[in-house]
Design an enzyme around this catalytic site. Structure first.
Site, PDB file in Angstrom:
ATOM      1  N   LYS A  54     -12.336  -5.694  -1.284  1.00  0.00           N
ATOM      2  CA  LYS A  54     -11.042  -5.832  -0.601  1.00  0.00           C
ATOM      3  C   LYS A  54     -10.906  -4.772   0.494  1.00  0.00           C
ATOM      4  O   LYS A  54     -11.471  -3.678   0.390  1.00  0.00           O
ATOM      5  CB  LYS A  54      -9.871  -5.731  -1.589  1.00  0.00           C
ATOM      6  CG  LYS A  54      -9.630  -4.338  -2.107  1.00  0.00           C
ATOM      7  CD  LYS A  54      -8.250  -4.126  -2.720  1.00  0.00           C
ATOM      8  CE  LYS A  54      -8.160  -2.641  -3.096  1.00  0.00           C
ATOM      9  NZ  LYS A  54      -6.984  -2.183  -3.732  1.00  0.00           N
ATOM     10  N   LYS A  76      -7.382   1.122   2.104  1.00  0.00           N
ATOM     11  CA  LYS A  76      -7.240   2.372   2.864  1.00  0.00           C
ATOM     12  C   LYS A  76      -8.173   3.456   2.343  1.00  0.00           C
ATOM     13  O   LYS A  76      -8.624   4.292   3.086  1.00  0.00           O
ATOM     14  CB  LYS A  76      -5.838   2.991   2.734  1.00  0.00           C
ATOM     15  CG  LYS A  76      -4.712   2.068   2.731  1.00  0.00           C
ATOM     16  CD  LYS A  76      -3.383   2.805   2.606  1.00  0.00           C
ATOM     17  CE  LYS A  76      -2.606   2.265   1.419  1.00  0.00           C
ATOM     18  NZ  LYS A  76      -1.205   1.995   1.678  1.00  0.00           N
ATOM     19  N   LYS A  83     -10.540   4.844  -9.995  1.00  0.00           N
ATOM     20  CA  LYS A  83     -10.254   6.086  -9.272  1.00  0.00           C
ATOM     21  C   LYS A  83     -10.660   7.300 -10.087  1.00  0.00           C
ATOM     22  O   LYS A  83     -11.237   8.247  -9.562  1.00  0.00           O
ATOM     23  CB  LYS A  83      -8.771   6.171  -8.896  1.00  0.00           C
ATOM     24  CG  LYS A  83      -8.426   5.235  -7.756  1.00  0.00           C
ATOM     25  CD  LYS A  83      -7.007   5.430  -7.263  1.00  0.00           C
ATOM     26  CE  LYS A  83      -6.662   4.380  -6.209  1.00  0.00           C
ATOM     27  NZ  LYS A  83      -5.238   4.250  -5.992  1.00  0.00           N
TER      28      LYS A  83
HETATM   29  P1  TYM Z   1      -0.371  -0.130  -1.446  1.00  0.00           P
HETATM   30  O1  TYM Z   1       0.430   0.852  -0.663  1.00  0.00           O
HETATM   31  O2  TYM Z   1      -1.793   0.204  -1.779  1.00  0.00           O
HETATM   32  O3  TYM Z   1      -0.405  -1.511  -0.691  1.00  0.00           O
HETATM   33  C1  TYM Z   1       0.790  -2.113  -0.181  1.00  0.00           C
HETATM   34  C2  TYM Z   1       0.741  -3.601  -0.438  1.00  0.00           C
HETATM   35  O4  TYM Z   1      -0.388  -4.189   0.208  1.00  0.00           O
HETATM   36  C3  TYM Z   1      -1.116  -4.998  -0.710  1.00  0.00           C
HETATM   37  N1  TYM Z   1      -2.533  -4.961  -0.338  1.00  0.00           N
HETATM   38  C4  TYM Z   1      -3.273  -6.033  -0.004  1.00  0.00           C
HETATM   39  N2  TYM Z   1      -2.960  -7.349   0.069  1.00  0.00           N
HETATM   40  C5  TYM Z   1      -3.943  -8.191   0.457  1.00  0.00           C
HETATM   41  N3  TYM Z   1      -5.198  -7.793   0.765  1.00  0.00           N
HETATM   42  C6  TYM Z   1      -5.565  -6.493   0.706  1.00  0.00           C
HETATM   43  N4  TYM Z   1      -6.784  -6.114   1.019  1.00  0.00           N
HETATM   44  C7  TYM Z   1      -4.563  -5.552   0.302  1.00  0.00           C
HETATM   45  N5  TYM Z   1      -4.569  -4.208   0.145  1.00  0.00           N
HETATM   46  C8  TYM Z   1      -3.331  -3.868  -0.243  1.00  0.00           C
HETATM   47  C9  TYM Z   1      -0.860  -4.344  -2.050  1.00  0.00           C
HETATM   48  O5  TYM Z   1      -1.096  -5.224  -3.121  1.00  0.00           O
HETATM   49  C10 TYM Z   1       0.598  -3.963  -1.929  1.00  0.00           C
HETATM   50  O6  TYM Z   1       1.433  -5.047  -2.237  1.00  0.00           O
HETATM   51  N6  TYM Z   1       1.218   0.519  -6.130  1.00  0.00           N
HETATM   52  C11 TYM Z   1       1.528  -0.109  -4.858  1.00  0.00           C
HETATM   53  C12 TYM Z   1       2.853   0.380  -4.260  1.00  0.00           C
HETATM   54  C13 TYM Z   1       4.013   0.261  -5.196  1.00  0.00           C
HETATM   55  C14 TYM Z   1       4.686  -0.937  -5.557  1.00  0.00           C
HETATM   56  C15 TYM Z   1       5.752  -0.523  -6.439  1.00  0.00           C
HETATM   57  C16 TYM Z   1       4.533  -2.286  -5.238  1.00  0.00           C
HETATM   58  C17 TYM Z   1       4.636   1.281  -5.809  1.00  0.00           C
HETATM   59  N7  TYM Z   1       5.673   0.824  -6.572  1.00  0.00           N
HETATM   60  C18 TYM Z   1       6.611  -1.456  -7.001  1.00  0.00           C
HETATM   61  C19 TYM Z   1       5.405  -3.213  -5.800  1.00  0.00           C
HETATM   62  C20 TYM Z   1       6.431  -2.797  -6.685  1.00  0.00           C
HETATM   63  C21 TYM Z   1       0.433   0.240  -3.867  1.00  0.00           C
HETATM   64  O7  TYM Z   1      -0.275   1.181  -4.034  1.00  0.00           O
HETATM   65  O8  TYM Z   1       0.420  -0.547  -2.769  1.00  0.00           O
END
Ligand code: TYM
Length: 332
Positions: free
Chosen positions: A195, A198, A112
Site C-alpha cells: 500500500k 507515508k 511497527k
Molecule cells: P492515517 O493518517 O494513516 O491515514 C488517513 C486515512 O487514509 C487512509 N489511507 C489509505 N487509503 C487508501 N489507500 C492507501 N494507501 C491509504 N493509506 C492511508 C487511512 O485508512 C485513513 O483512513 N489511525 C488512523 C487515524 C485515526 C482515525 C481515528 C481514523 C485516528 N483516530 C478514528 C478513523 C477514526 C491513521 O493512522 O490514518
C-alpha cells in the site's frame, strides 16, 4: 442525525493520494446525510518522534488540507484531537477492557514494533488502536470512513463497544466501517503489491498532494507496471496497471471498463500520461486552497476552536455517562 467520525494523522507534510482517495474524498458526501466529525489525530502522531515546531505546523496543515479537500466547517465539526481531553480519558477506561493478547494481535502494531524492536517501540504504539476506539466511541459514530488498513482497528472498536454494552448496558453505538473496495487500498507506485504509505513507501512510491506537479508527474511516469504491453484490469497479474486504472477511474469518475476500452491499442505511456493529468488537475487547485488557508492562520485557528468546542460538548457527555455507568464517584 446519525454521526460519522474520521481523523487523519499529521505525520507528513502533505496528505498523499491514498489518504485522499481512500478517506478524505469519502468524507465529503457523508456531510449531506450525517452529522460529521472530522479532524487531526495529533495524539496518535506522538507514537513517533516529532520536532515540536514541525508537529504544530503539520497539524495546521492537515486541518487546512481537510478543508481544501471538501470538508465544510459550516456543516462538519473540524477539530484537533488534543483539544478534546476526553479522548485520553476514555482511552484509559477502554484500555482497562482490552485484552493484552488482543492488543498484541493488531497487525499494524506487530509490524511497527517488530521493525523498531522492543525498546524503540513505545507503549503509545501499543495503545494506539485503543485511542482510536475512544475517538470513535466518544461521538457515538455509526460510520467511520477509512482505508482498508484501518479495518482491524475498527473491528477492535466494535468489539470494545459490544463488550462495554454487554457488561454495563447499552452505552455505545457499535460503528460500521465505511471502506470502498475500489479505493480502499491505493498502492505504492514503486511496488504495486504494497500500500502507498507515508512511513513505509519510498519517496517515489507516494504522491504527496502538496508537492509540485512536475515531481508528481515524474513519479507517475516511472510507476512500476509489468513487461506486458496491453492495458487490461487484472489485479493479480497486473497490479501496477490495475492501481493506475483505479486512480484514474476515481479521479475522472469514468468506469474501469470504459477506461480500458478507451485505451485499446494504446500503451502504458498513454495510461500514465492520463493518470498524471488527472492527478495534476486535482492536486493543483487542492494545493492552492491549502496554501491560501495556511495564509489565513487566524481564520483556521478560529475554525478549530469552534470545532473543539462543539466536539467537547458531545465528548464530555459521553465521558460523564461512562464514568457514572462504571461506578466512578461523581465529583461533589
Ligand atoms: P492515517 O493518517 O494513516 O491515514 C488517513 C486515512 O487514509 C487512509 N489511507 C489509505 N487509503 C487508501 N489507500 C492507501 N494507501 C491509504 N493509506 C492511508 C487511512 O485508512 C485513513 O483512513 N489511525 C488512523 C487515524 C485515526 C482515525 C481515528 C481514523 C485516528 N483516530 C478514528 C478513523 C477514526 C491513521 O493512522 O490514518
Amino acid at each position: 442525525r446519525p454521526r460519522v467520525l474520521s481523523l487523519v494523522q499529521p505525520t507528513a507534510n502533505s496528505l498523499h493520494l491514498g489518504n485522499y482517495l481512500g478517506a478524505l474524498r469519502q468524507w465529503v458526501p457523508l456531510q449531506d446525510e450525517f452529522e460529521t466529525f472530522y479532524g487531526v489525530a495529533d495524539l496518535h502522531a506522538l507514537t513517533v518522534e516529532n520536532e515540536p515546531a514541525a508537529l504544530t505546523e503539520k497539524t495546521l496543515r492537515a486541518a487546512a488540507q481537510l478543508i481544501a479537500g471538501g470538508v465544510d466547517p459550516d456543516r462538519s465539526t473540524v477539530f484537533v484531537q488534543s483539544h478534546v481531553p476526553e479522548h485520553t480519558q476514555l482511552t484509559w477506561v477502554l484500555s482497562c477492557m482490552t485484552g493484552f493478547g488482543q492488543a498484541s494481535r493488531m497487525t499494524q502494531f506487530k509490524d511497527k514494533s517488530s521493525r523498531l524492536g522492543a525498546d524503540a517501540a513505545n507503549v503509545g504504539l501499543f495503545l494506539y488502536p485503543v485511542l482510536m476506539a475512544a475517538d470513535i466511541l466518544l461521538y457515538q459514530a455509526e460510520r467511520v470512513p477509512v482505508g482498508e488498513d484501518q479495518r482491524q482497528h475498527l473491528e477492535l472498536t466494535r468489539d470494545l463497544a459490544g463488550r462495554f454494552n454487554a457488561r454495563y448496558g447499552e452505552t455505545f453505538v457499535v460503528p460500521e466501517p465505511h471502506i470502498l473496495a475500489s479505493v480502499g487500498k491505493i498502492m505504492d507506485l514503486t511496488d504495486p503489491t504494497a500500500k502507498m504509505s507515508k512511513t513505509g513507501s519510498p519517496p517515489n512510491g507516494i504522491i504527496e498532494l502538496l508537492d509540485p506537479d512536475k515531481a508528481n508527474t515524474k513519479k507517475i511516469k516511472s510507476a512500476v507496471t509489468d513487461s506486458d504491453r496491453v492495458i487490461t484490469f487484472d489485479e493479480q497479474a497486473k497490479p501496477g496497471v490495475a492501481n493506475l486504472l483505479r486512480i484514474l477511474s476515481a479521479l475522472t469518475g469514468e468506469s474501469i471498463e470504459s477506461l480500458v476500452a478507451g485505451f485499446e491499442g494504446k500503451g502504458y505511456g498513454d495510461l500514465k500520461g492520463a493518470v498524471a493529468d488527472a492527478v495534476v488537475a486535482f492536486a493543483g487547485p487542492f494545493r492552492e486552497r491549502t496554501f491560501a488557508l495556511m495564509g489565513e492562520r487566524t481564520e483556521l485557528e478560529k475554525i478549530l476552536a469552534a470545532g473543539a468546542e462543539r466536539a467537547r460538548d458531545v465528548a464530555a457527555g459521553t465521558v460523564r455517562q461512562v464514568y457514572r455507568t462504571i461506578g466512578l464517584l461523581p465529583p461533589g
